[in-house]
Scaffold this motif. Structure first.
Motif, mmCIF file in Angstrom:
data_model
loop_
_atom_site.group_PDB
_atom_site.id
_atom_site.type_symbol
_atom_site.label_atom_id
_atom_site.label_comp_id
_atom_site.label_asym_id
_atom_site.label_seq_id
_atom_site.Cartn_x
_atom_site.Cartn_y
_atom_site.Cartn_z
ATOM 1 N N ARG A 36 -49.494 -3.183 -61.040
ATOM 2 C CA ARG A 36 -48.051 -3.241 -60.789
ATOM 3 C C ARG A 36 -47.450 -4.350 -61.634
ATOM 4 O O ARG A 36 -47.813 -5.516 -61.484
ATOM 5 C CB ARG A 36 -47.768 -3.504 -59.309
ATOM 6 N N PRO B 16 -49.663 5.527 -50.662
ATOM 7 C CA PRO B 16 -49.109 4.251 -51.133
ATOM 8 C C PRO B 16 -50.187 3.263 -51.564
ATOM 9 O O PRO B 16 -51.190 3.074 -50.860
ATOM 10 C CB PRO B 16 -48.354 3.747 -49.903
ATOM 11 N N ALA C 18 -43.018 -1.299 -63.514
ATOM 12 C CA ALA C 18 -43.556 -0.038 -63.009
ATOM 13 C C ALA C 18 -45.016 -0.275 -62.620
ATOM 14 O O ALA C 18 -45.559 -1.356 -62.838
ATOM 15 C CB ALA C 18 -43.485 1.056 -64.072
ATOM 16 N N THR D 120 -44.113 -6.403 -62.849
ATOM 17 C CA THR D 120 -42.732 -6.772 -62.546
ATOM 18 C C THR D 120 -42.239 -7.714 -63.625
ATOM 19 O O THR D 120 -42.851 -8.761 -63.872
ATOM 20 C CB THR D 120 -42.611 -7.458 -61.172
ATOM 21 N N GLN E 125 -45.769 4.897 -63.697
ATOM 22 C CA GLN E 125 -45.124 5.471 -62.518
ATOM 23 C C GLN E 125 -44.063 4.501 -62.007
ATOM 24 O O GLN E 125 -44.388 3.400 -61.543
ATOM 25 C CB GLN E 125 -46.148 5.753 -61.415
ATOM 26 N N ARG E 126 -42.825 4.925 -62.119
ATOM 27 C CA ARG E 126 -41.737 4.128 -61.560
ATOM 28 C C ARG E 126 -41.643 4.407 -60.075
ATOM 29 O O ARG E 126 -42.113 5.437 -59.583
ATOM 30 C CB ARG E 126 -40.434 4.424 -62.289
ATOM 31 N N LEU E 127 -41.038 3.517 -59.347
ATOM 32 C CA LEU E 127 -41.028 3.556 -57.890
ATOM 33 C C LEU E 127 -40.612 4.922 -57.360
ATOM 34 O O LEU E 127 -39.528 5.424 -57.669
ATOM 35 C CB LEU E 127 -40.082 2.476 -57.358
ATOM 36 N N GLY E 128 -41.510 5.525 -56.579
ATOM 37 C CA GLY E 128 -41.212 6.784 -55.916
ATOM 38 C C GLY E 128 -41.148 7.999 -56.804
ATOM 39 O O GLY E 128 -40.740 9.081 -56.361
#
Lengths: 111, 117
Positions: B113, A39, B88, B115, B37-40
């Motif tokens: 990141r 993370p 992302a 937003t 890279q989108r979340l997860g």
């Protein structure tokens, strides 16, 4: 279109268990790599395989490149909590350095 | 520097505004990559540079996205008229030829990141 499909998408196991992650494609790759991402960080390279049928071992991790160079697997023996992370495969086709990444496998190892 | 550096680390913007994301590669690395890279999720290829030339721009999602690179140094990814779906983490990687069959080893930054509100 996602060229590299990974399975499973999520995996939660107990410490000491073994697991295998798969990376599959209908395309042939000249090289295939595995990365691990934690993370808030970028992915970090674990291994590169370039020869069909090649097997590489990195401590408790074993990587295999399929004979036809379309698929790969990552096997972890006796998983530890420190193995927790997002595992990504990545491949490049012959004659190009465009690396395509797989859909990812999120592994959680419980103590 | 010792590794790939990206800035800003976090960017919050309003829909419709333009944003610029910067990447400083490892010195001497000729190739530079941008991924989203989108979340997860996994990494979505956007573009890569060999020197300051971009052999493959096929991953750029729309004409609102553009990227440039100065020589074998800094690269900037620009997103015009941002939309909420642009939210992302944007990852940059640089690389040099590895020792395994000509394969390139990618070294990643920590990402920017984005937003979009």
């Amino acid at each position: 279109t996602q060229l590299l499909e990974q399975s499973p998408q999520f995996l939660s196991i107990q410490e000491g268990e073994n697991l295998t992650v798969y990376c599959n494609s209908s395309s042939v790759f000249s090289s295939l790599q595995w990365y691990r991402q934690e993370p808030g960080e970028g992915p970090v390279l674990l291994v590169t395989v370039v020869t069909g049928g090649e097997v590489k071992k990195l401590k408790r991790l074993t990587f295999q490149f399929g004979d036809a160079r379309k698929d790969s697997s990552l096997h972890i023996t006796a998983a530890q909590p420190g193995d927790t992370g997002l595992y990504l495969c990545a491949g490049a086709k012959s004659g190009t350095y465009k690396y395509i990444f797989g859909t990812g496998t999120r592994l959680k190892v419980l103590a | 520097g010792a590794g790939v550096s990206q800035s800003p680390s976090n960017k919050v913007t309003e829909k419709g505004k333009d944003v610029e994301l910067r990447c400083d590669p490892i010195s001497g690395h000729t190739a530079l990559y941008w991924y989203r890279q989108r979340l997860g999720q996994g990494l979505e290829f956007l573009i890569y540079f060999q020197g300051n030339s971009a052999p493959d721009k096929s991953g750029l999602p729309s004409d609102r996205f553009s990227a440039e690179r100065t020589g074998e140094s800094v690269s900037t990814l620009t997103i015009q008229r941002t939309q909420q779906e642009d939210s992302a983490v944007y990852l940059c990687a640089s690389s040099s030829r590895g020792n395994r069959g000509g394969a390139w080893e990618l070294f990643f930054g920590e990402g920017s990141r984005l937003t979009v509100l």
